[in-house]
Design a protein around this motif. Structure first.
Motif, PDB file in Angstrom:
ATOM      1  N   MET A 160      26.135  13.386 -30.694  1.00  0.00           N
ATOM      2  CA  MET A 160      26.252  12.494 -31.854  1.00  0.00           C
ATOM      3  C   MET A 160      27.285  11.402 -31.584  1.00  0.00           C
ATOM      4  O   MET A 160      27.084  10.243 -31.967  1.00  0.00           O
ATOM      5  N   LEU A 161      28.383  11.743 -30.944  1.00  0.00           N
ATOM      6  CA  LEU A 161      29.384  10.732 -30.585  1.00  0.00           C
ATOM      7  C   LEU A 161      28.767   9.672 -29.668  1.00  0.00           C
ATOM      8  O   LEU A 161      28.951   8.473 -29.882  1.00  0.00           O
ATOM      9  N   ASP A 162      28.018  10.115 -28.658  1.00  0.00           N
ATOM     10  CA  ASP A 162      27.370   9.171 -27.751  1.00  0.00           C
ATOM     11  C   ASP A 162      26.331   8.319 -28.476  1.00  0.00           C
ATOM     12  O   ASP A 162      26.225   7.115 -28.234  1.00  0.00           O
ATOM     13  N   ALA A 163      25.565   8.940 -29.363  1.00  0.00           N
ATOM     14  CA  ALA A 163      24.533   8.205 -30.091  1.00  0.00           C
ATOM     15  C   ALA A 163      25.138   7.132 -30.993  1.00  0.00           C
ATOM     16  O   ALA A 163      24.650   6.000 -31.044  1.00  0.00           O
ATOM     17  N   VAL A 164      26.193   7.475 -31.688  1.00  0.00           N
ATOM     18  CA  VAL A 164      26.833   6.502 -32.579  1.00  0.00           C
ATOM     19  C   VAL A 164      27.459   5.366 -31.778  1.00  0.00           C
ATOM     20  O   VAL A 164      27.354   4.195 -32.157  1.00  0.00           O
ATOM     21  N   GLU A 165      28.073   5.689 -30.663  1.00  0.00           N
ATOM     22  CA  GLU A 165      28.645   4.637 -29.813  1.00  0.00           C
ATOM     23  C   GLU A 165      27.548   3.713 -29.293  1.00  0.00           C
ATOM     24  O   GLU A 165      27.722   2.493 -29.263  1.00  0.00           O
ATOM     25  N   LEU A 166      26.414   4.274 -28.920  1.00  0.00           N
ATOM     26  CA  LEU A 166      25.282   3.466 -28.468  1.00  0.00           C
ATOM     27  C   LEU A 166      24.757   2.585 -29.601  1.00  0.00           C
ATOM     28  O   LEU A 166      24.431   1.411 -29.388  1.00  0.00           O
ATOM     29  N   MET A 167      24.698   3.125 -30.803  1.00  0.00           N
ATOM     30  CA  MET A 167      24.261   2.348 -31.965  1.00  0.00           C
ATOM     31  C   MET A 167      25.210   1.185 -32.225  1.00  0.00           C
ATOM     32  O   MET A 167      24.766   0.083 -32.551  1.00  0.00           O
ATOM     33  N   ARG A 168      26.486   1.441 -32.074  1.00  0.00           N
ATOM     34  CA  ARG A 168      27.462   0.367 -32.274  1.00  0.00           C
ATOM     35  C   ARG A 168      27.316  -0.711 -31.215  1.00  0.00           C
ATOM     36  O   ARG A 168      27.447  -1.890 -31.496  1.00  0.00           O
ATOM     37  N   GLU A 169      27.048  -0.276 -29.989  1.00  0.00           N
ATOM     38  CA  GLU A 169      26.925  -1.222 -28.898  1.00  0.00           C
ATOM     39  C   GLU A 169      25.680  -2.107 -29.050  1.00  0.00           C
ATOM     40  O   GLU A 169      25.745  -3.310 -28.850  1.00  0.00           O
ATOM     41  N   ARG A 170      24.567  -1.497 -29.427  1.00  0.00           N
ATOM     42  CA  ARG A 170      23.312  -2.226 -29.559  1.00  0.00           C
ATOM     43  C   ARG A 170      23.157  -2.908 -30.912  1.00  0.00           C
ATOM     44  O   ARG A 170      22.510  -3.928 -31.021  1.00  0.00           O
ATOM     45  N   GLY A 171      23.682  -2.284 -31.961  1.00  0.00           N
ATOM     46  CA  GLY A 171      23.489  -2.779 -33.306  1.00  0.00           C
ATOM     47  C   GLY A 171      22.268  -2.134 -33.937  1.00  0.00           C
ATOM     48  O   GLY A 171      21.412  -1.590 -33.254  1.00  0.00           O
TER      49      GLY A 171
END
Length: 175
Positions: A160-171
């Motif tokens: 979940m931490l990785d997924a949220v960071e990826l979401m922040r990076e991509r938007g």
């Protein structure tokens, strides 16, 4: 029918009570970097099996970790619900940070899958119980083999931490 809103309980560590999961997600990572959360969660889990006490020099750090990660779990639960109306923007550039992350290729393409899988397997209450248990065991000076399964929720939390960071990076964008 009125939906029950979940309080993210961000006022302790973020200074305000946020109602938008995307703003709360940004505040979570403004508070500390992803490496801080991963390292401290890993240490807390490892200290569950040791006689030493986690953060013995500053035990208040354990409370801060509990508060922030508890809020993060609530944010992720809300993001699971948002997956029907939102999608992660596609990126033409290669994100090198996530070459070695914990996400599978499908989860990398659609990070909302991480939340759906995690909350299909465990409830929000079970994740919060996991968090309380790792802090209880890691702050105890006694060596006992923790009875509950600490590995499964830990893996989901890291994903979940990785997924949220990826979401922040991509938007994210509305469907």
């Amino acid at each position: 029918m009125k939906k029950n809103k979940i309080s993210f309980e961000t006022s302790f560590w973020a200074g305000y009570a946020g109602g938008n999961p995307f703003k709360a997600m940004n505040a979570f990572f403004d508070f500390a970097h992803i490496d801080y959360y991963k390292q401290n969660l890993s240490q807390a889990v490892l200290y569950c099996y040791k006689k030493e006490i986690y953060k013995q020099d500053n035990p208040s750090d354990a409370f801060v970790l509990y508060s922030t990660v508890s809020s993060f779990l609530k944010i992720c639960y809300c993001l699971k619900e948002k997956s029907k109306k939102w999608k992660v923007a596609t990126s033409s550039r290669s994100e090198t940070v996530f070459c070695l992350s914990s996400l599978t290729k499908e989860e990398y393409e659609n990070p909302f899958m991480v939340f759906q899988k995690a909350f299909e397997e465990k409830t929000l209450e079970e994740f919060e119980l996991f968090l309380r248990q790792i802090l209880e065991f890691s702050l105890s000076p006694h060596t006992t083999d923790p009875d509950p399964d600490l590995t499964t929720p830990y893996i989901h939390l890291i994903k979940m931490l990785d997924a949220v960071e990826l979401m922040r990076e991509r938007g994210v964008e509305k469907i």
